[in-house]
Scaffold this motif. Structure first.
Motif, PDB file in Angstrom:
ATOM      1  N   TYR A 151      32.161  40.557  25.219  1.00 33.13           N
ATOM      2  CA  TYR A 151      33.007  40.576  26.410  1.00 33.13           C
ATOM      3  C   TYR A 151      34.248  41.392  26.089  1.00 33.13           C
ATOM      4  CZ  TYR A 151      30.192  36.636  28.111  1.00 33.13           C
ATOM      5  OH  TYR A 151      29.153  35.823  28.533  1.00 33.13           O
ATOM      6  N   LEU A 152      34.604  42.332  26.942  1.00 32.85           N
ATOM      7  CA  LEU A 152      35.763  43.184  26.687  1.00 32.85           C
ATOM      8  C   LEU A 152      36.986  42.679  27.438  1.00 32.85           C
ATOM      9  CD1 LEU A 152      34.528  46.877  26.591  1.00 32.85           C
ATOM     10  CD2 LEU A 152      34.637  45.154  24.773  1.00 32.85           C
ATOM     11  N   VAL A 153      38.119  42.636  26.716  1.00 33.46           N
ATOM     12  CA  VAL A 153      39.414  42.293  27.301  1.00 33.46           C
ATOM     13  C   VAL A 153      40.428  43.307  26.770  1.00 33.46           C
ATOM     14  CG1 VAL A 153      38.894  39.831  27.508  1.00 33.46           C
ATOM     15  CG2 VAL A 153      39.993  40.684  25.427  1.00 33.46           C
ATOM     16  N   ILE A 182      26.358  39.273  34.488  1.00 30.09           N
ATOM     17  CA  ILE A 182      27.319  38.997  35.560  1.00 30.09           C
ATOM     18  C   ILE A 182      28.769  39.078  35.081  1.00 30.09           C
ATOM     19  CG2 ILE A 182      25.761  37.581  36.978  1.00 30.09           C
ATOM     20  CD1 ILE A 182      27.145  35.108  35.682  1.00 30.09           C
ATOM     21  N   ALA A 183      28.991  39.515  33.849  1.00 35.64           N
ATOM     22  CA  ALA A 183      30.363  39.596  33.317  1.00 35.64           C
ATOM     23  C   ALA A 183      31.059  40.831  33.860  1.00 35.64           C
ATOM     24  CB  ALA A 183      30.332  39.614  31.801  1.00 35.64           C
ATOM     25  N   PRO A 184      32.389  40.756  34.050  1.00 37.09           N
ATOM     26  CA  PRO A 184      33.126  41.916  34.576  1.00 37.09           C
ATOM     27  C   PRO A 184      33.045  43.140  33.649  1.00 37.09           C
ATOM     28  CG  PRO A 184      34.500  39.926  34.676  1.00 37.09           C
ATOM     29  CD  PRO A 184      33.268  39.574  33.892  1.00 37.09           C
ATOM     30  N   HIS A 185      33.061  42.936  32.334  1.00 31.20           N
ATOM     31  CA  HIS A 185      33.135  44.076  31.417  1.00 31.20           C
ATOM     32  C   HIS A 185      32.585  43.673  30.052  1.00 31.20           C
ATOM     33  CE1 HIS A 185      35.818  47.819  30.443  1.00 31.20           C
ATOM     34  NE2 HIS A 185      34.529  48.032  30.322  1.00 31.20           N
ATOM     35  N   THR A 186      31.465  44.286  29.657  1.00 31.15           N
ATOM     36  CA  THR A 186      30.911  43.986  28.330  1.00 31.15           C
ATOM     37  C   THR A 186      30.532  45.291  27.643  1.00 31.15           C
ATOM     38  OG1 THR A 186      28.644  43.826  29.172  1.00 31.15           O
ATOM     39  CG2 THR A 186      29.902  41.772  29.053  1.00 31.15           C
ATOM     40  N   PHE A 219      23.205  36.236  30.718  1.00 33.84           N
ATOM     41  CA  PHE A 219      24.520  35.736  31.110  1.00 33.84           C
ATOM     42  C   PHE A 219      25.554  36.855  31.195  1.00 33.84           C
ATOM     43  CE2 PHE A 219      23.122  31.471  29.188  1.00 33.84           C
ATOM     44  CZ  PHE A 219      22.633  31.050  30.408  1.00 33.84           C
ATOM     45  N   ARG A 270      37.838  39.738  38.510  1.00 34.21           N
ATOM     46  CA  ARG A 270      38.779  40.238  37.500  1.00 34.21           C
ATOM     47  C   ARG A 270      39.720  41.214  38.202  1.00 34.21           C
ATOM     48  NH1 ARG A 270      37.079  43.168  31.830  1.00 34.21           N
ATOM     49  NH2 ARG A 270      38.215  41.529  30.801  1.00 34.21           N
ATOM     50  N   GLY A 309      38.517  35.515  34.396  1.00 33.05           N
ATOM     51  CA  GLY A 309      38.309  36.951  34.561  1.00 33.05           C
ATOM     52  C   GLY A 309      37.609  37.618  33.380  1.00 33.05           C
ATOM     53  N   VAL A 310      37.073  36.830  32.445  1.00 27.29           N
ATOM     54  CA  VAL A 310      36.466  37.415  31.242  1.00 27.29           C
ATOM     55  C   VAL A 310      34.938  37.395  31.296  1.00 27.29           C
ATOM     56  CG1 VAL A 310      36.226  37.216  28.727  1.00 27.29           C
ATOM     57  CG2 VAL A 310      38.464  36.840  29.817  1.00 27.29           C
ATOM     58  N   ARG A 311      34.351  36.223  31.594  1.00 22.99           N
ATOM     59  CA  ARG A 311      32.897  36.095  31.434  1.00 22.99           C
ATOM     60  C   ARG A 311      32.115  36.197  32.741  1.00 22.99           C
ATOM     61  NH1 ARG A 311      33.779  30.662  29.053  1.00 22.99           N
ATOM     62  NH2 ARG A 311      35.516  31.037  30.465  1.00 22.99           N
ATOM     63  N   PHE A 312      32.762  35.851  33.845  1.00 26.99           N
ATOM     64  CA  PHE A 312      32.100  35.937  35.158  1.00 26.99           C
ATOM     65  C   PHE A 312      33.181  35.885  36.212  1.00 26.99           C
ATOM     66  CE2 PHE A 312      32.162  31.545  33.701  1.00 26.99           C
ATOM     67  CZ  PHE A 312      32.825  30.913  34.729  1.00 26.99           C
ATOM     68  N   GLY A 313      32.838  36.202  37.432  1.00 28.93           N
ATOM     69  CA  GLY A 313      33.771  36.065  38.542  1.00 28.93           C
ATOM     70  C   GLY A 313      34.746  37.219  38.670  1.00 28.93           C
ATOM     71  N   PHE A 336      29.833  36.061  42.093  1.00 24.57           N
ATOM     72  CA  PHE A 336      29.118  35.252  41.094  1.00 24.57           C
ATOM     73  C   PHE A 336      27.692  34.949  41.556  1.00 24.57           C
ATOM     74  CE2 PHE A 336      28.139  30.901  39.368  1.00 24.57           C
ATOM     75  CZ  PHE A 336      27.963  31.282  38.053  1.00 24.57           C
ATOM     76  N   VAL A 337      26.741  35.681  41.016  1.00 18.86           N
ATOM     77  CA  VAL A 337      25.325  35.403  41.258  1.00 18.86           C
ATOM     78  C   VAL A 337      24.883  34.472  40.135  1.00 18.86           C
ATOM     79  CG1 VAL A 337      23.023  36.387  41.422  1.00 18.86           C
ATOM     80  CG2 VAL A 337      24.980  37.608  42.393  1.00 18.86           C
TER      81      VAL A 337
END
Lengths: 95, 484
Positions: A88-90, A79-83, A76, B329, B323-327, B96-97
Motif C-alpha cells: 500500500y502506498l502512502v 480495491i486499494a486507492p494506491h498500491t 484485497f 482518498r 484512505g490507505v487500504r480501501f475507500g 468500495f466494492v
C-alpha cells in the motif's frame, strides 16, 4: 460541559479529521450540547456497580490455533486507492 | 404480484402461479419506475437478480426448491456484498466494492433468495431520519415530505412502497424499530449475538445487531430462520439453539403477562400515541393476556449512556477508514497526516464527524472514568431494570416512538433533538434485548408502531405475539395512500 475552540481543534487532531475553520463554531456548539446531554450521568450513584462490557456477560470465544485464512493479497488490494508491488502506498514518512 | 408478502410469494412459487423471474422482473420494473420519488435504493443489481432468479427457477424445475428458492429481498447497504458496491451511505465508501459477502448475505444466497440490490441508510447507520446519507434523503411513502425514520430508512421505504417484500436491516439504537413504525411495517431487532455481524460494517460493536423489516410477523420469522445462529467468524455471535421461528406463530396467548412500563407513558408520549398503544393492549387482553404495570426507573439515562458508549465505539471502529487500504482518498496528500485528516474530513459527513469527536473526547486521557466507565456502569443499571421486570412479566409493551414520522428537515439543526427521538428504543440495545415494532394504528393518516420487548433469546415469543395481533387487526395490511 462547554468546549472551547482550541479543544475542538485538539479533538479534531486526535480524531484525524480535517475541520474547516468556518465550521469550528458549529462543532463547538453541537458537541457542547451533546456533552450537556450526557452530563446527566455524573449525578447517578454508581458506587459498587460493575461496568457492563457485554449484555450477557459473555467472554471471548476461543478457537483452535490453526490457519483458517489464505492469502488473498491481490484480491484485497484490487480495491486499494494506491498500491505497488503488493504494498500500500502512502506519502513518504521517513526522511 | 408486488403486494404479496414473502410467505405468499413462497407459496405461489411452489404452486407455479408465477416464476421467480416473473416477480423479479416486476419488482425491478417498479423500482425503475417509482424509486426516484423515494430514493430507497443506492444500488440496483438487476442483472445479478435476474441470474439468481433464473437459477432458482431451474432448481425448482429440478425438484430442489426450498421455502426461500426464488424469493426476492434486498439488503441494507451496511452488509458487504461480494463484487457489489457497499457504501454504508457514505462518501468514504462510495467506491468500495466489497471483496466478500457478509455471513447473512451468504445465508440468503445459500437459501436461494434473490437480492434486488442495496438499500439507502443514514451514513454509517448514524441517524434517525435517513437524512445523513451521502446518497440523499429517503422519502416516507406515506407522506413524501416526511422522513422514513433511520438509520434503516431505505429498507423501510422500499418495503412500504412495495418495491421488495422484505429487507435486511440493522439496529444500534432503534434503527430497525423506528423506521418500521414510521412506515407502517413489522421490524425485528434480535437479541445481541443472535445473528452474525460478520461483514456488517461496524458502528458500535457492543450494541449493533442485524435484523429485518417486513410487512408481517410471519415474514420476519421466515427471514430470522435464515439469519439466526452461531457464526465462527463473529466472536460476539452467541452459541444458543435456533428454533423454527414459524412453528410457534399460532400459539395461544392465553396466560401471557404483559408489562407496561410507566416511564413509557410519560410526558414524552403524545396523548394520541398513548391512546393507540392502549387500544393495542386491549386487543392483547381479548387474546387472553393479562396486563401488569411495571417500572423501568433508569429509562431516562438510556440516551445519555448511549451517547457516550456508541460514539466511543464508533471512534475506534471508524479509525479503519484512513484512505490507505480501501475507500475514499483525498487528492495530492502532502504527508501521511494530511492523507488521514483530509481523506476522513472530506469522506465523512457532519454527523459521523460529531460522533467520532465525542467518542475520541470521551476516551481521551483523564476522561475515561468520568465518561466511558460511568456510562458502562449506568448501562448495567438499565439492564438490571429489565432483568427485574422479566421476573414478573413475559413481554413488555409500549410505544416505539414518541410521535409519527416527522417532516424532513425538522431536526436538522440540532443533533440532540434528533437523539431524543430514540427515547423508547435505545434502552433495549444497551441491555442487549430483542425488540419488535408492529403497526398499531394511524394518527393523521400516518402509521404508528407498538413496541414489543422480549427477554433474551425470546424472539419466538415476540413473533408469536406480533403474529397473533396481526390475526385480529389489519394495520399491517394498509398501504400508503397514493401508492402506484
Amino acid at each position: 460541559m462547554a468546549l472551547d475552540q482550541n479543544q475542538i481543534r485538539d479533538i479534531a487532531e486526535l480524531s484525524r479529521l480535517q475541520i474547516d475553520d468556518d465550521q469550528i463554531t458549529a462543532y463547538q456548539q453541537n458537541l457542547s450540547n451533546i456533552l450537556a446531554l450526557v452530563d446527566q450521568l455524573a449525578a447517578v450513584d454508581t458506587q459498587g456497580i460493575e461496568p457492563m462490557a457485554h449484555p450477557l456477560d459473555a467472554t471471548q470465544r476461543l478457537r483452535a490455533d490453526v490457519v483458517t485464512e489464505h492469502n488473498q493479497r491481490e484480491h484485497f488490494q484490487a480495491i486499494a486507492p494506491h498500491t505497488e508491488q503488493g504494498h500500500y502506498l502512502v506519502p513518504k514518512v521517513v526522511e | 404480484m408486488h403486494n404479496k408478502t414473502i410467505a405468499e410469494i413462497s407459496r405461489d412459487l411452489a404452486a407455479g402461479v408465477y416464476t421467480s423471474v416473473d416477480i423479479t422482473r416486476e419488482l425491478l420494473a417498479r423500482i425503475e419506475q417509482h424509486d426516484a420519488q423515494y430514493n430507497s435504493f443506492i444500488t440496483v443489481t438487476a442483472e445479478q437478480a435476474l441470474a439468481q432468479a433464473a437459477a432458482a427457477d431451474a432448481r425448482r424445475a429440478a425438484g430442489q426448491a426450498s421455502a426461500w428458492t426464488g424469493v426476492p429481498i434486498a439488503h441494507k447497504d451496511i452488509f458487504c456484498t461480494n463484487g457489489v458496491l457497499t457504501t454504508c451511505g457514505s462518501k468514504m465508501l462510495s467506491n468500495f466494492v466489497a471483496p466478500y459477502d457478509a455471513t447473512i448475505v451468504d445465508h440468503f444466497n445459500q437459501a436461494g433468495a434473490v437480492s434486488l440490490g442495496k438499500l439507502n441508510m443514514d451514513e454509517f447507520a448514524m441517524g434517525s431520519s435517513n437524512e445523513s446519507s451521502y446518497y440523499g434523503p429517503v422519502a416516507n411513502p406515506w407522506d413524501r415530505s416526511r422522513v422514513p425514520g433511520g438509520s434503516s430508512g431505505g429498507s423501510a421505504a422500499a418495503v412500504a412502497a412495495r418495491l421488495v417484500p422484505g429487507a435486511t436491516a440493522s439496529d444500534t439504537g432503534g434503527s430497525i424499530r423506528q423506521p418500521a413504525a414510521f412506515c407502517g411495517l413489522t421490524g425485528l431487532k434480535p437479541t445481541y449475538g443472535r445473528v452474525s455481524r460478520w461483514g456488517m460494517i461496524a458502528y458500535a460493536s457492543s450494541l449493533d445487531q442485524a435484523g429485518v423489516i417486513t410487512r408481517t410477523a410471519e415474514d420476519a420469522a421466515m427471514m430470522l430462520n435464515v439469519m439466526a445462529g452461531l457464526d465462527a467468524k463473529d466472536s460476539t455471535c452467541m452459541d444458543h439453539p435456533v428454533p423454527d421461528y414459524t412453528a410457534t406463530l399460532n400459539d395461544s396467548l392465553a396466560g401471557l403477562t404483559i408489562g407496561l412500563p410507566k416511564e413509557y407513558f410519560s410526558r414524552d408520549l403524545s396523548p394520541a400515541m398513548a391512546e393507540k398503544v392502549r387500544t393495542a393492549i386491549a386487543h392483547y387482553e381479548q387474546l387472553g393476556a393479562t396486563v401488569k404495570d411495571i417500572s423501568l426507573p433508569n429509562t431516562h439515562l438510556a440516551i445519555p449512556a448511549y451517547y457516550i458508549i456508541a460514539p466511543a465505539e464508533c471512534s475506534a471502529n471508524l479509525s479503519r477508514m484512513d484512505g490507505v487500504r480501501f475507500g475514499y482518498r483525498c487528492d495530492d496528500p502532502k504527508d501521511i497526516n494530511d492523507l488521514f485528516k483530509r481523506s476522513r474530513g472530506e469522506g465523512f459527513g457532519n454527523e459521523v464527524k460529531r460522533r467520532i469527536m465525542i467518542g475520541t473526547y470521551a476516551l481521551s486521557a483523564g476522561f475515561y472514568d468520568a465518561y466511558y466507565n460511568k456510562a458502562q456502569q449506568v448501562r448495567r443499571l438499565i439492564k438490571n431494570d429489565f432483568v427485574e421486570a422479566f421476573k414478573e412479566v413475559d413481554v413488555i409493551m409500549g410505544p416505539t416512538t414518541p410521535t409519527p414520522a416527522f417532516p424532513q428537515g425538522s431536526n436538522s439543526d440540532d443533533p440532540v433533538a434528533m437523539y431524543l427521538e430514540d427515547i423508547f428504543t435505545i434502552a433495549l440495545n444497551l441491555a442487549g434485548l430483542p425488540g419488535m415494532s408492529i403497526p398499531c394504528g394511524h394518527i393523521n393518516q400516518l402509521p404508528v408502531g407498538l413496541q414489543l420487548i422480549g427477554n433474551y433469546f425470546d424472539e419466538a415469543r415476540l413473533l408469536n405475539c406480533a403474529h397473533q395481533f396481526q390475526q385480529v387487526t389489519d394495520w399491517h395490511q394498509h398501504t400508503p395512500h397514493d401508492l402506484a
